[in-house]
Write a protein that holds these residues in place. Sequence first.
Motif, PDB file in Angstrom:
ATOM      1  N   ASN A   1      28.853  58.167  43.795  1.00 53.36           N
ATOM      2  CA  ASN A   1      30.316  58.144  43.743  1.00 53.36           C
ATOM      3  C   ASN A   1      30.878  59.373  43.028  1.00 53.36           C
ATOM      4  O   ASN A   1      32.016  59.775  43.289  1.00 53.36           O
ATOM      5  CB  ASN A   1      30.802  56.877  43.046  1.00 53.36           C
ATOM      6  CG  ASN A   1      30.506  55.621  43.852  1.00 53.36           C
ATOM      7  OD1 ASN A   1      30.333  55.683  45.069  1.00 53.36           O
ATOM      8  ND2 ASN A   1      30.423  54.481  43.190  1.00 53.36           N
TER       9      ASN A   1
ATOM     10  N   SER B   1      33.293  56.538  32.825  1.00 53.57           N
ATOM     11  CA  SER B   1      34.386  55.749  33.399  1.00 53.57           C
ATOM     12  C   SER B   1      34.015  55.219  34.776  1.00 53.57           C
ATOM     13  O   SER B   1      34.286  54.058  35.103  1.00 53.57           O
ATOM     14  CB  SER B   1      35.651  56.610  33.480  1.00 53.57           C
ATOM     15  OG  SER B   1      36.697  55.910  34.113  1.00 53.57           O
ATOM     16  N   LYS B   2      33.375  56.066  35.596  1.00 51.02           N
ATOM     17  CA  LYS B   2      32.934  55.633  36.920  1.00 51.02           C
ATOM     18  C   LYS B   2      31.906  54.516  36.813  1.00 51.02           C
ATOM     19  O   LYS B   2      31.926  53.559  37.581  1.00 51.02           O
ATOM     20  CB  LYS B   2      32.325  56.819  37.674  1.00 51.02           C
ATOM     21  CG  LYS B   2      33.337  57.837  38.152  1.00 51.02           C
ATOM     22  CD  LYS B   2      33.788  57.543  39.566  1.00 51.02           C
ATOM     23  CE  LYS B   2      34.620  58.681  40.117  1.00 51.02           C
ATOM     24  NZ  LYS B   2      35.019  58.427  41.528  1.00 51.02           N
TER      25      LYS B   2
ATOM     26  N   SER C   1      31.563  52.317  34.373  1.00 52.50           N
ATOM     27  CA  SER C   1      32.213  51.080  33.933  1.00 52.50           C
ATOM     28  C   SER C   1      32.975  50.420  35.076  1.00 52.50           C
ATOM     29  O   SER C   1      32.903  49.202  35.266  1.00 52.50           O
ATOM     30  CB  SER C   1      33.156  51.376  32.762  1.00 52.50           C
ATOM     31  OG  SER C   1      32.454  51.922  31.669  1.00 52.50           O
ATOM     32  N   SER C   2      33.706  51.231  35.850  1.00 53.01           N
ATOM     33  CA  SER C   2      34.476  50.669  36.965  1.00 53.01           C
ATOM     34  C   SER C   2      33.566  50.128  38.055  1.00 53.01           C
ATOM     35  O   SER C   2      33.840  49.070  38.642  1.00 53.01           O
ATOM     36  CB  SER C   2      35.414  51.729  37.542  1.00 53.01           C
ATOM     37  OG  SER C   2      34.679  52.842  38.029  1.00 53.01           O
ATOM     38  N   THR C   3      32.465  50.836  38.336  1.00 51.43           N
ATOM     39  CA  THR C   3      31.510  50.363  39.345  1.00 51.43           C
ATOM     40  C   THR C   3      30.849  49.073  38.909  1.00 51.43           C
ATOM     41  O   THR C   3      30.685  48.132  39.700  1.00 51.43           O
ATOM     42  CB  THR C   3      30.437  51.429  39.615  1.00 51.43           C
ATOM     43  OG1 THR C   3      31.059  52.645  40.008  1.00 51.43           O
ATOM     44  CG2 THR C   3      29.493  50.971  40.724  1.00 51.43           C
TER      45      THR C   3
ATOM     46  N   ALA D   1      32.081  46.849  36.826  1.00 43.38           N
ATOM     47  CA  ALA D   1      33.084  45.786  36.862  1.00 43.38           C
ATOM     48  C   ALA D   1      33.338  45.310  38.290  1.00 43.38           C
ATOM     49  O   ALA D   1      33.458  44.101  38.543  1.00 43.38           O
ATOM     50  CB  ALA D   1      34.384  46.279  36.232  1.00 43.38           C
ATOM     51  N   SER D   2      33.408  46.253  39.252  1.00 45.36           N
ATOM     52  CA  SER D   2      33.645  45.868  40.647  1.00 45.36           C
ATOM     53  C   SER D   2      32.491  45.062  41.211  1.00 45.36           C
ATOM     54  O   SER D   2      32.693  44.096  41.958  1.00 45.36           O
ATOM     55  CB  SER D   2      33.882  47.119  41.495  1.00 45.36           C
ATOM     56  OG  SER D   2      32.729  47.936  41.520  1.00 45.36           O
TER      57      SER D   2
ATOM     58  N   GLU E   1      32.694  41.535  39.771  1.00 42.44           N
ATOM     59  CA  GLU E   1      33.714  40.754  40.460  1.00 42.44           C
ATOM     60  C   GLU E   1      33.244  40.340  41.849  1.00 42.44           C
ATOM     61  O   GLU E   1      33.476  39.204  42.289  1.00 42.44           O
ATOM     62  CB  GLU E   1      35.008  41.562  40.553  1.00 42.44           C
ATOM     63  CG  GLU E   1      35.672  41.822  39.208  1.00 42.44           C
ATOM     64  CD  GLU E   1      36.890  42.710  39.339  1.00 42.44           C
ATOM     65  OE1 GLU E   1      37.206  43.107  40.490  1.00 42.44           O
ATOM     66  OE2 GLU E   1      37.521  43.010  38.304  1.00 42.44           O
TER      67      GLU E   1
END
Length: 297
Positions: free
Chosen positions: A176, A263-264, A266-268, A270-271, A274
């Motif tokens: 990513n 940051s990438k 953490s967001s990956t 979290a996604s 979910e």
Amino acid sequence: AVVSTQSTGIQSVEAEPELTHSDLVGGHRGLKRWKSALWGFVEYPKSSLPARIWATSNILIIVISVINLIWESIPKYRQDTTIRTFFIVDTVCVSYFTLDLVLRLGSTPTLVGFIRNVLNWFDFLAIIPFYVELVVGGNSAGLAAFRILRLFRITRLFKLIRHSSRMMLMMEVVSNCLSELIMLFLTWVMGTLIFGTIMFYVEEGSSSKFKSILHACWWAAVTMTTVGYGDIYPETPLGQTIGSVILFLSMIYIALPMTLIVSKFSSTLASHHEAHQERRRKWKKMPKHKDGRHGLF
């Protein structure tokens, strides 16, 4: 269980409920049933006890193979009898890896998806040097091309990625961030060339350690990455001042993209968490068969 992402060819971390043997073969008959069972055996370690044993043995063989690769490079063990022992161990490991790859290829639900999966190419690169060595023969061991080919044996270590969801998550994060990493690399190359050229002309002289711009670029490369081997360094006051400025700018240069990658990640993460929870909710709402299993098939 893992899910392949078609955009990158890299498998993402587990985002669906654990599948059992009955879930995998349910609804299939004949050859398709055997094929689904075999795919579950090699691809889903938690689907059954034999699959778990196969995955555990896979990890064990990978570790043995890497240890054997490292051990045979030690000079005092390069004797005829010892080399034969190393060859036997390598033959057993490669035979296992070949069987595992053949089983995956023969049972894959989609051949295109199998080919596009990067991890399967790692599996192929892990075994191809052994068979090339058998065909070419040991007399060609001194050839540069042959030695380069043998470097691919270390790709066996990448087979461990298949068994770690966190490592696969890291691969997806890197994928990513590919555009940002390319920009980081290009910036590093530009800085190396610019600062290397500046340092060469600043330090130019008969006693200078910077014999050419390439030598100066090597110094700039290790300085910008804050490694600093100390093999060559500026000796003039102006060169040392410029070197200090480069070192300061390099710390900023490295720190900025690290925040983006974190940051990438953490967001990956979290996604995927979910998505995992959403799949579990849908899984629980699925109708059940008479034998109690969910209706995947």
